[in-house]
Design a protein around this motif. Sequence first.
Motif, PDB file in Angstrom:
ATOM      1  N   ASN A 245       0.935  -1.303  -0.188  1.00  0.00           N
ATOM      2  CA  ASN A 245       0.103   0.127   0.182  1.00  0.00           C
ATOM      3  C   ASN A 245       0.857   1.319   0.217  1.00  0.00           C
ATOM      4  O   ASN A 245       0.131   2.258  -0.181  1.00  0.00           O
ATOM      5  CB  ASN A 245      -1.066  -0.039   1.169  1.00  0.00           C
ATOM      6  N   LEU A 246       2.150   1.231   0.298  1.00  0.00           N
ATOM      7  CA  LEU A 246       3.102   2.343   0.251  1.00  0.00           C
ATOM      8  C   LEU A 246       4.140   2.055  -0.768  1.00  0.00           C
ATOM      9  O   LEU A 246       5.187   2.722  -0.469  1.00  0.00           O
ATOM     10  CB  LEU A 246       3.604   2.742   1.623  1.00  0.00           C
ATOM     11  N   LEU A 459       1.537  16.031   5.534  1.00  0.00           N
ATOM     12  CA  LEU A 459       2.253  16.335   4.492  1.00  0.00           C
ATOM     13  C   LEU A 459       1.462  15.788   3.376  1.00  0.00           C
ATOM     14  O   LEU A 459       1.478  16.549   2.120  1.00  0.00           O
ATOM     15  CB  LEU A 459       4.001  15.863   4.321  1.00  0.00           C
ATOM     16  N   VAL A 460       1.043  14.558   3.240  1.00  0.00           N
ATOM     17  CA  VAL A 460       0.373  14.127   2.322  1.00  0.00           C
ATOM     18  C   VAL A 460      -0.930  15.013   1.856  1.00  0.00           C
ATOM     19  O   VAL A 460      -1.186  15.216   0.672  1.00  0.00           O
ATOM     20  CB  VAL A 460      -0.128  12.712   2.244  1.00  0.00           C
ATOM     21  N   SER A 461      -1.707  15.385   2.836  1.00  0.00           N
ATOM     22  CA  SER A 461      -2.832  16.249   2.575  1.00  0.00           C
ATOM     23  C   SER A 461      -2.462  17.616   2.131  1.00  0.00           C
ATOM     24  O   SER A 461      -3.111  18.206   1.586  1.00  0.00           O
ATOM     25  CB  SER A 461      -3.529  16.350   4.108  1.00  0.00           C
ATOM     26  N   CYS A 462      -1.141  18.366   2.836  1.00  0.00           N
ATOM     27  CA  CYS A 462      -0.995  19.612   2.498  1.00  0.00           C
ATOM     28  C   CYS A 462      -0.331  19.780   0.940  1.00  0.00           C
ATOM     29  O   CYS A 462      -0.216  20.859   0.345  1.00  0.00           O
ATOM     30  CB  CYS A 462      -0.159  20.295   3.593  1.00  0.00           C
ATOM     31  N   LEU A 463       0.573  18.694   0.692  1.00  0.00           N
ATOM     32  CA  LEU A 463       1.386  19.121  -0.501  1.00  0.00           C
ATOM     33  C   LEU A 463       0.299  18.990  -1.809  1.00  0.00           C
ATOM     34  O   LEU A 463      -0.671  17.965  -1.852  1.00  0.00           O
ATOM     35  CB  LEU A 463       2.291  17.740  -0.690  1.00  0.00           C
ATOM     36  N   LEU A 471      -3.725   9.425   1.214  1.00  0.00           N
ATOM     37  CA  LEU A 471      -4.038   9.543   2.788  1.00  0.00           C
ATOM     38  C   LEU A 471      -4.646   8.173   3.255  1.00  0.00           C
ATOM     39  O   LEU A 471      -4.674   7.748   4.267  1.00  0.00           O
ATOM     40  CB  LEU A 471      -4.654  10.626   2.679  1.00  0.00           C
ATOM     41  N   SER A 472      -5.327   7.613   2.261  1.00  0.00           N
ATOM     42  CA  SER A 472      -6.333   6.363   2.666  1.00  0.00           C
ATOM     43  C   SER A 472      -5.472   5.392   2.987  1.00  0.00           C
ATOM     44  O   SER A 472      -6.091   4.377   3.705  1.00  0.00           O
ATOM     45  CB  SER A 472      -7.393   6.302   1.558  1.00  0.00           C
ATOM     46  N   TYR A 477      -2.203   2.217   8.119  1.00  0.00           N
ATOM     47  CA  TYR A 477      -0.570   2.221   8.691  1.00  0.00           C
ATOM     48  C   TYR A 477      -0.457   2.947  10.094  1.00  0.00           C
ATOM     49  O   TYR A 477       0.300   2.124  10.843  1.00  0.00           O
ATOM     50  CB  TYR A 477       0.353   2.679   7.603  1.00  0.00           C
ATOM     51  N   SER A 478      -1.025   4.218  10.196  1.00  0.00           N
ATOM     52  CA  SER A 478      -1.053   4.697  11.395  1.00  0.00           C
ATOM     53  C   SER A 478      -1.829   3.897  12.628  1.00  0.00           C
ATOM     54  O   SER A 478      -1.305   4.104  13.735  1.00  0.00           O
ATOM     55  CB  SER A 478      -1.654   6.236  11.128  1.00  0.00           C
TER      56      SER A 478
END
Length: 823
Positions: A245-246, A459-463, A471-472, A477-478
Amino acid sequence: STTQPTQLNLTQCSASPPPVRLSGQIRLAEGFSLRDIGLKQERIEVNGYAMQCRVTTEDVSKGFQPDSGRLEVFRPGQGIGIRLDSASAYAGAIISPYYDSLLCKVIAHTKDFRDCAAKMERALREFRVRGVKTNIPFLLNVLRSEKFLSGTTDTSFIDQHPELFKLQAHKNRAQRLIHFIAAEPPKGWRQILVDQGPEAFARAIKEHPSVLLTDTTMRDAHQSLLATRVRTYDLLKIAPYAARNLSGLLSLECWGGATFDVAMRFLHECPWERLEELRQQVPNIPFQMLLRGASAVGYTNYPDNVVYKFCDQAVKSGMDIFRVFDSLNYVPNMEVGMDAVRKAGGVVEAAVCYTGDVLNSKKYNMDYYLKTADQLVESGTHILAVKDMAGLLKPAGARALIGALKKAFPDHPLHVHTHDTAGAGVATLLACADAGADIIDCAVDSMSGITSQPSMGALVSCLQQDCGVKLSDVTPYSAYWEVARRLYANFECTSTMRSGNADVYENEIPGGQYTNLQFQSISLGLSNQFELVKKKFAEANELMGDIIKVTPSSKIVGDLAQFMVANNLSKQDVIDKASELSFPTSVVEFFDGLIGQPVGGFPEQLSRGVLQGRQPRFSGRPGAELPPLDFDALRASLQEKFGDQEISDKDVISAALYPRVFDDFAAIRQKYGPVSKLQTRVFFQGPKIAEELELHLERGKTIYIKPLAVAEPDKTGKSECFFELNGQQRVVYITDKEASKNVTIRPKAKATVKGSIGAPMPGEILDVKVQSDDVVEKGQPLMVVSAMKMELVVTAPIAGRIKTIHVGAGDKVEGNDLLIDME
């Protein structure tokens, strides 16, 4: 009986009179009549039905064309009234295109025709055949046909009923899921590296249209937050998710730094096994590690051949990208590591360590960073990096520094690493991305912030660009790490630091050192003085000349800071009493030039005091003056110590880097086996009584252990422990350390008597270098005391004779315990 082309046979059965035996059948075949063998047609009554379906490997949709291949699954339907006639049908069997397509004959028998059809349908529905096509869907359609069930079919049945060919597709959910799990994960950036090499890999990064991410969760994040204590067990559980997934990550930082020695020292794991097991689980994402230049993953310089041997083995074990740095930005040290990585086939990412404030510092200004970076580019780095190990880089400074580096070195990808200690990390990395950074470091949300890296999700959300991660995919993972982190509550940095703290701009403690410094302080009895330790860290840095601070130089500053707190020394006291103090070994080695040359040189007055007026041992690169290590001799020595263990090349390298740590690890491995297979809670806290533990020792070998009871310790402190191992009772005897411990109370050194020498800190006596009645000079080494990763050499405060030695090697001492009396 009637036989249809559907491969389905129907037979009416008789039971009265008794059925014809084999001998009667033979006589009938010879030409005798029923009457000749004692049977009359009018006496035969139908009282049951038998039905046979021939299950074949045929593709009905292609005119019953035979199908061939490997049977991945074969599970027939069975039960009362069902008989199977089968030969070569089993999972793994190869169905050849050159032989009969018959897999199995299924026979159903009941009293009633419709019941017989229902029983056959049930049996066929329970069949699981995967890997080849079969005629089962067609047979099921026949068995459900009302025309067939009415018993009025003839040879035109199939032609007159085209609906029989409307086949219901198998859901096949389980097998498809298994295929997904077993399939290789999506191709990632590592494919480019493997196929085209480091140079092409660097070009591909440079040509990529948007910023890429490196995930530090598996290395720097837990080093910064949890004192480097995360175990291989928990890394391996989440690794397959990361691979699938990453896969868009540029790299996973999962090795190097403090993880190498901590794995052996505290977790009793082999660091090489961690790397290799992770590589098996994550074949598609490049792995990244931290290499301390000529120090490899140690805290001092080593002979050059040790560094080369280490890098070569690291690449063989699965490492890809080596972030090479030097704790003093001393380029000659870095060049050794860079050359070793290149020759091993790895990617060289040379890092300029950042300190101070690029916009305001006179010593570490823009000109300094550009000149240092230029030397690294000239030395042949593939990727250029800025390593902001304390989180001192602010957004405005980031825009200026990254912009200047991109302008000066447009052909090299630029990678930025920072920490979020002050809480400004996300803003800093966004500024870096805006200024043209190609790669930025982050940690998954639940392992980010404070002394770790900025949040991946943020970062994924803001970039405003595609960074290769969704983000999903970050959220699950988090969630894993949020739960896993609770297992390491005893090592949390949050026990002293609940949130970001801007005092890092003053003390400049690296994020990766923070929790280690904290737990080192606890072991030295300074837990309630940690705020003072942080202030003394800044003072120690000034005493040493305002140096670059990252392992091992940051550890040296930390050792001096804790030494100052433990001995109640001010900054001026250290300068005034330098010739009389027993400084930590690391401080003496620093001034001896053992880790390299600092920017601007050593502070002259303190250097003269620490070295007792003598000249430093090294004035250039230390490794250049060290003789090559004899690996064969080291292997022979290890084989002699641990004769019943197989000593691998990796063991020899570990011993070369950390001799004492490896010896302790090998002894534990020899005594207790692969403790890394234990669940983390069990490893740290022990199992509960009657709790069954499932341990996967290796592929195909799983054992089950259940603790049953523990007896009270006897007079010698031994306890009898009862276990169940794979259902069989086992008994072991252990020594209760508390019950068998002898408490030793030692006299304290007299502060007013110079010949009364006390322990400079709590710890263990590693070595006694003198004997009673020896005559010694002032400053001569007497003993070595160790606590955590700090070693101190106790030196003679005066010239004289050794009167009494109160301790021996291996003894535990508290601060100021009397060690030696001199006169």
